[in-house]
Enzyme design. Structure first.
Site, PDB file in Angstrom:
ATOM      1  N   ARG A 202       0.842  -1.216   0.000  1.00 30.56           N
ATOM      2  CA  ARG A 202       0.000   0.000   0.000  1.00 30.56           C
ATOM      3  C   ARG A 202       0.875   1.263   0.000  1.00 30.56           C
ATOM      4  NH1 ARG A 202      -3.019  -3.629  -0.751  1.00 30.56           N
ATOM      5  NH2 ARG A 202      -5.171  -3.841  -0.034  1.00 30.56           N
TER       6      ARG A 202
ATOM      7  N   SER B 174     -10.772  -0.571   2.964  1.00 34.77           N
ATOM      8  CA  SER B 174     -10.048  -0.704   4.239  1.00 34.77           C
ATOM      9  C   SER B 174      -9.666   0.686   4.743  1.00 34.77           C
ATOM     10  CB  SER B 174      -8.756  -1.506   4.046  1.00 34.77           C
ATOM     11  OG  SER B 174      -9.034  -2.785   3.561  1.00 34.77           O
TER      12      SER B 174
ATOM     13  N   GLU C 112      -5.100   3.766   6.054  1.00 28.42           N
ATOM     14  CA  GLU C 112      -4.732   3.560   4.650  1.00 28.42           C
ATOM     15  C   GLU C 112      -5.301   4.695   3.803  1.00 28.42           C
ATOM     16  OE1 GLU C 112      -6.774   1.482   1.328  1.00 28.42           O
ATOM     17  OE2 GLU C 112      -5.663  -0.238   2.116  1.00 28.42           O
TER      18      GLU C 112
HETATM   19  P1  FAD Z   1      -8.700   8.847  -5.237  1.00 25.93           P
HETATM   20  O1  FAD Z   1      -9.381   8.411  -4.002  1.00 25.93           O
HETATM   21  O2  FAD Z   1      -9.390   9.831  -6.109  1.00 25.93           O
HETATM   22  O3  FAD Z   1      -7.262   9.403  -4.859  1.00 25.93           O
HETATM   23  C1  FAD Z   1      -6.426   8.715  -3.965  1.00 25.93           C
HETATM   24  C2  FAD Z   1      -5.111   9.509  -3.806  1.00 25.93           C
HETATM   25  O4  FAD Z   1      -4.395   9.516  -5.038  1.00 25.93           O
HETATM   26  C3  FAD Z   1      -5.341  10.986  -3.481  1.00 25.93           C
HETATM   27  O5  FAD Z   1      -4.269  11.392  -2.657  1.00 25.93           O
HETATM   28  C4  FAD Z   1      -5.262  11.686  -4.841  1.00 25.93           C
HETATM   29  O6  FAD Z   1      -4.838  13.030  -4.742  1.00 25.93           O
HETATM   30  C5  FAD Z   1      -4.225  10.844  -5.559  1.00 25.93           C
HETATM   31  N1  FAD Z   1      -4.453  10.746  -7.014  1.00 25.93           N
HETATM   32  C6  FAD Z   1      -5.507  10.148  -7.635  1.00 25.93           C
HETATM   33  N2  FAD Z   1      -5.332  10.159  -8.958  1.00 25.93           N
HETATM   34  C7  FAD Z   1      -4.151  10.777  -9.193  1.00 25.93           C
HETATM   35  C8  FAD Z   1      -3.408  11.085 -10.376  1.00 25.93           C
HETATM   36  N3  FAD Z   1      -3.859  10.771 -11.594  1.00 25.93           N
HETATM   37  N4  FAD Z   1      -2.212  11.730 -10.251  1.00 25.93           N
HETATM   38  C9  FAD Z   1      -1.737  12.052  -9.024  1.00 25.93           C
HETATM   39  N5  FAD Z   1      -2.398  11.787  -7.872  1.00 25.93           N
HETATM   40  C10 FAD Z   1      -3.584  11.158  -7.955  1.00 25.93           C
HETATM   41  N6  FAD Z   1      -7.630  -0.629  -2.521  1.00 25.93           N
HETATM   42  C11 FAD Z   1      -6.817  -1.696  -2.636  1.00 25.93           C
HETATM   43  O7  FAD Z   1      -5.596  -1.542  -2.761  1.00 25.93           O
HETATM   44  N7  FAD Z   1      -7.306  -2.962  -2.591  1.00 25.93           N
HETATM   45  C12 FAD Z   1      -8.612  -3.220  -2.454  1.00 25.93           C
HETATM   46  O8  FAD Z   1      -9.020  -4.378  -2.420  1.00 25.93           O
HETATM   47  C13 FAD Z   1      -9.511  -2.119  -2.333  1.00 25.93           C
HETATM   48  N8  FAD Z   1     -10.829  -2.312  -2.148  1.00 25.93           N
HETATM   49  C14 FAD Z   1     -11.669  -1.251  -2.021  1.00 25.93           C
HETATM   50  C15 FAD Z   1     -13.026  -1.504  -1.848  1.00 25.93           C
HETATM   51  C16 FAD Z   1     -13.919  -0.453  -1.721  1.00 25.93           C
HETATM   52  C17 FAD Z   1     -15.390  -0.739  -1.539  1.00 25.93           C
HETATM   53  C18 FAD Z   1     -13.446   0.881  -1.786  1.00 25.93           C
HETATM   54  C19 FAD Z   1     -14.409   2.028  -1.690  1.00 25.93           C
HETATM   55  C20 FAD Z   1     -12.091   1.147  -1.932  1.00 25.93           C
HETATM   56  C21 FAD Z   1     -11.188   0.068  -2.058  1.00 25.93           C
HETATM   57  N9  FAD Z   1      -9.801   0.270  -2.222  1.00 25.93           N
HETATM   58  C22 FAD Z   1      -8.961  -0.796  -2.370  1.00 25.93           C
HETATM   59  C23 FAD Z   1      -9.239   1.644  -2.209  1.00 25.93           C
HETATM   60  C24 FAD Z   1      -9.305   2.376  -3.570  1.00 25.93           C
HETATM   61  O9  FAD Z   1     -10.249   1.789  -4.430  1.00 25.93           O
HETATM   62  C25 FAD Z   1      -7.954   2.405  -4.275  1.00 25.93           C
HETATM   63  O10 FAD Z   1      -6.973   2.993  -3.469  1.00 25.93           O
HETATM   64  C26 FAD Z   1      -7.998   3.149  -5.611  1.00 25.93           C
HETATM   65  O11 FAD Z   1      -6.788   2.983  -6.315  1.00 25.93           O
HETATM   66  C27 FAD Z   1      -8.258   4.659  -5.435  1.00 25.93           C
HETATM   67  O12 FAD Z   1      -8.507   5.201  -6.722  1.00 25.93           O
HETATM   68  P2  FAD Z   1      -9.228   6.590  -6.923  1.00 25.93           P
HETATM   69  O13 FAD Z   1      -9.144   6.922  -8.365  1.00 25.93           O
HETATM   70  O14 FAD Z   1     -10.587   6.562  -6.343  1.00 25.93           O
HETATM   71  O15 FAD Z   1      -8.287   7.549  -6.085  1.00 25.93           O
HETATM   72  N1  EPU Z   2     -10.838 -10.820   9.473  1.00 28.60           N
HETATM   73  C1  EPU Z   2     -11.533 -10.919  10.658  1.00 28.60           C
HETATM   74  N2  EPU Z   2     -12.554 -10.039  10.869  1.00 28.60           N
HETATM   75  C2  EPU Z   2     -12.907  -9.099   9.966  1.00 28.60           C
HETATM   76  C3  EPU Z   2     -12.186  -8.982   8.775  1.00 28.60           C
HETATM   77  C4  EPU Z   2     -11.133  -9.863   8.540  1.00 28.60           C
HETATM   78  O1  EPU Z   2     -11.245 -11.767  11.485  1.00 28.60           O
HETATM   79  O2  EPU Z   2     -13.867  -8.364  10.231  1.00 28.60           O
HETATM   80  C5  EPU Z   2      -9.773 -11.810   9.183  1.00 28.60           C
HETATM   81  C6  EPU Z   2     -10.265 -12.830   8.137  1.00 28.60           C
HETATM   82  O3  EPU Z   2     -10.973 -13.877   8.722  1.00 28.60           O
HETATM   83  C7  EPU Z   2      -8.978 -13.286   7.504  1.00 28.60           C
HETATM   84  C8  EPU Z   2      -8.098 -12.053   7.582  1.00 28.60           C
HETATM   85  O4  EPU Z   2      -8.669 -11.195   8.566  1.00 28.60           O
HETATM   86  O5  EPU Z   2      -8.387 -14.312   8.277  1.00 28.60           O
HETATM   87  C9  EPU Z   2      -7.945 -11.334   6.258  1.00 28.60           C
HETATM   88  O6  EPU Z   2      -9.228 -10.893   5.807  1.00 28.60           O
HETATM   89  P1  EPU Z   2      -9.515 -10.497   4.287  1.00 28.60           P
HETATM   90  O7  EPU Z   2      -9.095 -11.590   3.374  1.00 28.60           O
HETATM   91  O8  EPU Z   2     -10.920 -10.027   4.203  1.00 28.60           O
HETATM   92  O9  EPU Z   2      -8.513  -9.311   3.988  1.00 28.60           O
HETATM   93  P2  EPU Z   2      -8.030  -8.050   4.829  1.00 28.60           P
HETATM   94  O10 EPU Z   2      -6.646  -8.305   5.290  1.00 28.60           O
HETATM   95  O11 EPU Z   2      -9.029  -7.666   5.850  1.00 28.60           O
HETATM   96  C10 EPU Z   2      -6.946  -7.004   2.722  1.00 28.60           C
HETATM   97  C11 EPU Z   2      -6.900  -5.677   2.032  1.00 28.60           C
HETATM   98  C12 EPU Z   2      -8.133  -5.465   1.184  1.00 28.60           C
HETATM   99  C13 EPU Z   2      -8.213  -6.588   0.151  1.00 28.60           C
HETATM  100  C14 EPU Z   2      -8.286  -7.918   0.901  1.00 28.60           C
HETATM  101  C15 EPU Z   2      -8.313  -9.103  -0.024  1.00 28.60           C
HETATM  102  C16 EPU Z   2      -5.552  -4.212   3.409  1.00 28.60           C
HETATM  103  C17 EPU Z   2      -5.533  -3.047   4.308  1.00 28.60           C
HETATM  104  N3  EPU Z   2      -6.757  -4.608   2.993  1.00 28.60           N
HETATM  105  O12 EPU Z   2      -8.020  -6.958   3.649  1.00 28.60           O
HETATM  106  O13 EPU Z   2      -7.990  -4.220   0.486  1.00 28.60           O
HETATM  107  O14 EPU Z   2      -9.347  -6.451  -0.676  1.00 28.60           O
HETATM  108  O15 EPU Z   2      -7.121  -8.037   1.744  1.00 28.60           O
HETATM  109  O16 EPU Z   2      -7.049  -9.309  -0.542  1.00 28.60           O
HETATM  110  O17 EPU Z   2      -4.496  -4.755   3.085  1.00 28.60           O
HETATM  111  C18 EPU Z   2      -8.423  -1.880   0.620  1.00 28.60           C
HETATM  112  O18 EPU Z   2      -7.204  -1.727   0.588  1.00 28.60           O
HETATM  113  O19 EPU Z   2      -9.240  -0.921   0.640  1.00 28.60           O
HETATM  114  C19 EPU Z   2      -8.968  -3.256   0.619  1.00 28.60           C
HETATM  115  C20 EPU Z   2     -10.269  -3.521   0.701  1.00 28.60           C
END
Ligand code: FAD
Ligand code: EPU
Length: 341
Positions: free
Chosen positions: A166, A240, A337
């Site tokens: 991240r 997250s 994050e």
């Molecule tokens: P924004 O929120 O618009 O911007 C994020 C940051 O980047 C800000 O600081 C902004 O200024 C900067 N920025 C954006 N675009 C540019 C650009 N073109 N040039 C310079 N700076 C820029 N993330 C994960 O890693 N894994 C996941 O599994 C995951 N799951 C998610 C699930 C949900 C339901 C949600 C809501 C979010 C999740 N995220 C996850 C977080 C998010 O989707 C990612 O971080 C995504 O890459 C953010 O993209 P954005 O375009 O919305 O960025």
């Molecule tokens: N867990 C719990 N309770 C909860 C949630 C998770 O006990 O409420 C335990 C699960 O049982 C499992 C472990 O935590 O043993 C990991 O859970 P999960 O696979 O859901 O992933 P996570 O570590 O909670 C990370 C990323 C997610 C990404 C998932 C899947 C970070 C901060 N988050 O979550 O990214 O989608 O893995 O790979 O690393 C994001 O960055 O916004 C995001 C959603």
């Protein structure tokens, strides 16, 4: 022509937390040229600048007394290909998930485990998005940018990006100095399927899929994500809220003695263990709790929710309370994050 800004722009629909704040000035750019026209005009306003993608990884705590430039650079182009790989350039304003589905439809491997992550292609390198056993850094060949101060183009190769969990150079040394305009991905034409994380294999087995395709993996990831993560169109959130912390092995072994079921992953640094913050928060009793208009998601404790009408400050207060409980119970400091603005 002098670029035009909208003033006192409501940002509710531009951030997935659905926080109702406004920006002093706001404009959209759809090309590098529009961007290089806008940047000097934004500078003249003499206010802080924020580049916005899909707004899915940020939390506005108050009205933004500055200029927001929203990236909508589109387009996908094959730069080169051979029998094994394809080099594809994608506009930073493209939807990340749409781009993943496009690659899956072409049979290009590498992004399928990252299906359904909200946001734009341009933000994907910033925190090196990751999920289900994959990180985007393993597919990025280069990141194309425009330097805000000089308006010059600069290309960052993967090795320049200092990618980590991240994390990247764009969150640290060069934070706020460059606008990402295009990302070039190097994808494989012969799929190397990765089903080792979490429930992917379980879902495939349930469906009697023994030789999964890229689309099967993508569909499985989509299914799992939909079962745990709230849809921001229905419930305000930014995924997250915290990173998963890494703790020293010794501290982990002490915790394991008192909590034998504590889940863990290998840490990035030697001698460190990664512990899921979701588990720590759940053990601290926060999972599913609602405080006013905000709360901790009942399916995934790592996600904080705006149930409607919460302010950024409400979400921050909730995050501080959660952090305090985890610190008191486990002696572990959680780090956000989400980008707090
Ligand atoms: P924004 O929120 O618009 O911007 C994020 C940051 O980047 C800000 O600081 C902004 O200024 C900067 N920025 C954006 N675009 C540019 C650009 N073109 N040039 C310079 N700076 C820029 N993330 C994960 O890693 N894994 C996941 O599994 C995951 N799951 C998610 C699930 C949900 C339901 C949600 C809501 C979010 C999740 N995220 C996850 C977080 C998010 O989707 C990612 O971080 C995504 O890459 C953010 O993209 P954005 O375009 O919305 O960025
Ligand atoms: N867990 C719990 N309770 C909860 C949630 C998770 O006990 O409420 C335990 C699960 O049982 C499992 C472990 O935590 O043993 C990991 O859970 P999960 O696979 O859901 O992933 P996570 O570590 O909670 C990370 C990323 C997610 C990404 C998932 C899947 C970070 C901060 N988050 O979550 O990214 O989608 O893995 O790979 O690393 C994001 O960055 O916004 C995001 C959603």
């Amino acid at each position: 022509m002098k670029p035009e800004f909208e003033f006192d722009k409501n940002l509710k629909k531009y951030n997935t937390f659905s926080i109702a704040v406004s920006a002093k000035a706001f404009a959209i750019f759809k090309s590098e040229k529009e961007l290089t026209n806008l940047l000097p005009a934004a500078k003249e306003l003499n206010m802080p600048l924020l580049i916005l993608g899909g707004g899915s990884n940020l939390l506005f705590t108050k009205d933004f007394e500055g200029v927001i430039l929203k990236n909508e650079i589109k387009g996908t182009e094959i730069l080169s290909e051979d029998n094994d790989t394809v080099l594809v350039k994608c506009g930073a304003g493209e939807s990340w998930h749409e781009f993943v589905l496009f690659c899956v439809s072409k049979g290009w491997a590498g992004l399928e485990n990252l299906s359904l992550i909200p946001g734009t292609v341009g933000a994907s390198p910033i925190q090196n998005i990751g999920a289900y056993g994959a990180e985007v850094k393993n597919t990025i060949a280069s990141v194309q940018t425009i330097e805000i101060e000089s308006l010059l183009k600069k290309r960052f190769l993967t090795e320049d990006c200092a990618f980590g969990y991240r994390d990247s150079i764009f969150k640290k040394v060069v934070k706020g100095k460059y606008v990402i305009t295009y990302v070039v991905f190097k994808l494989k034409k012969h799929a190397v399927i990765n089903t080792s994380y979490g429930a992917i294999q379980e879902v495939l087995t349930e469906k009697n899929i023994t030789a999964p395709t890229l689309r099967d993996v993508s569909n499985a990831v989509i299914q799992i994500r939909k079962s745990k993560l709230p849809n921001p169109a229905v419930m305000g959130n930014a995924g997250s809220f915290f990173k998963n912390p890494e703790i020293p092995e010794e501290q982990f072994n002490e915790l394991k003695a008192t909590h034998p079921d504590i889940p863990s992953f290998a840490g990035v640094k030697p001698g460190m263990v990664k512990v899921p913050a979701g588990w720590l928060i759940e053990q601290s009793g926060w999972k599913g709790k609602v405080v006013g208009h905000a709360g901790v998601h009942k399916m995934q404790a790592l996600v904080l929710i705006n149930y409607g009408g919460a302010t950024g400050e409400d979400i921050i207060q909730l995050s501080l309370d959660v952090r305090k409980s985890v610190q008191e119970l486990f002696g572990i400091e959680l780090e956000p994050e989400v980008n707090i603005i």
